[in-house]
Write an enzyme that holds these catalytic residues in place. Structure first.
Site, PDB file in Angstrom:
ATOM      1  N   HIS A  17       0.838  -1.202   0.000  1.00  0.00           N
ATOM      2  CA  HIS A  17       0.000   0.000   0.000  1.00  0.00           C
ATOM      3  C   HIS A  17       0.875   1.254   0.000  1.00  0.00           C
ATOM      4  O   HIS A  17       0.618   2.208  -0.749  1.00  0.00           O
ATOM      5  CB  HIS A  17      -0.892   0.057   1.258  1.00  0.00           C
ATOM      6  CG  HIS A  17      -1.943  -0.975   1.333  1.00  0.00           C
ATOM      7  ND1 HIS A  17      -2.100  -1.789   2.438  1.00  0.00           N
ATOM      8  CD2 HIS A  17      -2.925  -1.332   0.476  1.00  0.00           C
ATOM      9  CE1 HIS A  17      -3.132  -2.586   2.259  1.00  0.00           C
ATOM     10  NE2 HIS A  17      -3.652  -2.336   1.061  1.00  0.00           N
ATOM     11  N   LYS A  41     -17.793  -6.677   6.759  1.00  0.00           N
ATOM     12  CA  LYS A  41     -16.511  -7.240   7.162  1.00  0.00           C
ATOM     13  C   LYS A  41     -16.155  -6.797   8.573  1.00  0.00           C
ATOM     14  O   LYS A  41     -16.310  -5.637   8.918  1.00  0.00           O
ATOM     15  CB  LYS A  41     -15.397  -6.776   6.214  1.00  0.00           C
ATOM     16  CG  LYS A  41     -15.416  -7.417   4.862  1.00  0.00           C
ATOM     17  CD  LYS A  41     -14.190  -7.007   4.084  1.00  0.00           C
ATOM     18  CE  LYS A  41     -14.126  -7.650   2.727  1.00  0.00           C
ATOM     19  NZ  LYS A  41     -12.932  -7.238   1.988  1.00  0.00           N
ATOM     20  N   ARG A  90      -1.778  -5.794  -8.712  1.00  0.00           N
ATOM     21  CA  ARG A  90      -0.777  -6.818  -8.411  1.00  0.00           C
ATOM     22  C   ARG A  90      -0.664  -7.837  -9.530  1.00  0.00           C
ATOM     23  O   ARG A  90       0.399  -8.367  -9.791  1.00  0.00           O
ATOM     24  CB  ARG A  90      -1.145  -7.545  -7.113  1.00  0.00           C
ATOM     25  CG  ARG A  90      -1.101  -6.653  -5.896  1.00  0.00           C
ATOM     26  CD  ARG A  90      -1.627  -7.381  -4.701  1.00  0.00           C
ATOM     27  NE  ARG A  90      -3.071  -7.604  -4.902  1.00  0.00           N
ATOM     28  CZ  ARG A  90      -3.914  -7.950  -3.958  1.00  0.00           C
ATOM     29  NH1 ARG A  90      -3.490  -8.163  -2.745  1.00  0.00           N
ATOM     30  NH2 ARG A  90      -5.183  -8.112  -4.210  1.00  0.00           N
ATOM     31  N   SER A 127      -3.307  -7.568   2.640  1.00  0.00           N
ATOM     32  CA  SER A 127      -3.528  -7.485   4.089  1.00  0.00           C
ATOM     33  C   SER A 127      -4.052  -8.804   4.637  1.00  0.00           C
ATOM     34  O   SER A 127      -3.658  -9.241   5.719  1.00  0.00           O
ATOM     35  CB  SER A 127      -4.518  -6.362   4.413  1.00  0.00           C
ATOM     36  OG  SER A 127      -3.986  -5.110   4.086  1.00  0.00           O
TER      37      SER A 127
END
Length: 162
Positions: A17, A41, A90, A127
């Site tokens: 990040h 979440k 990514r 994460s």
């Protein structure tokens, strides 16, 4: 003034990040880091804790503003006059999803999305993966800023003691 936003859950913020935020900070006068709230979440860190960790780790850039937001990211952008969203990619699988989001966001509000490829060093990093490895005692210290790593280890210990 050139402004952009780097959105995410940042639970916790990783070196991946920070790579994207730092690179954005060199291109824009102000980079807003939006900690997006997802009621579905349960985070390891509270939104307030995430904001504090981001502010601490991004202080050296000098042009970062951190806040939380619930709702559509384009509304966050409209409220603050932000014309661009910065997203790190990514892998190709990220692109498929992020392209759909970018097209939807542009269609809703005209906000542009710029894709920044992550450094190969962090191409695998998320994460969720960091939290999972750390919860089993794996060493993730090289994937996080030192203060974030320390807080992660403490929080995992707290949860396992319960």
């Amino acid at each position: 003034m050139r402004r952009a936003v780097c959105p995410g859950s940042f639970d916790p913020i990783t070196n991946g990040h920070l790579d994207i935020i730092e690179r954005a900070s060199k291109l824009y006068d102000v980079v807003h880091v939006a900690v997006l709230i997802n009621k579905n979440k349960q985070g390891l860190f509270t939104v307030e804790e995430r904001i504090a960790l981001i502010e601490e780790t991004c202080a050296r850039y000098g042009n970062i503003e951190v806040e939380s937001h619930h709702g559509l990211l384009v509304d966050f952008c409209k409220e603050r006059g932000i014309p661009a969203i910065i997203k790190g990619l990514r892998a190709v699988s990220d692109f498929d999803y992020e392209l759909q989001m970018a097209q939807m966001n542009h269609g809703l509000s005209g906000v542009e999305t710029l894709f920044v490829p992550t450094s190969p060093t962090y191409s695998f990093l998320s994460s969720s993966l960091v939290k999972e490895v750390a919860s089993y005692g794996g060493d993730v210290s090289h994937l996080l800023p030192a203060t974030v790593h320390s807080r992660l280890v403490e929080r995992i210990a707290e949860r396992q003691a319960q």
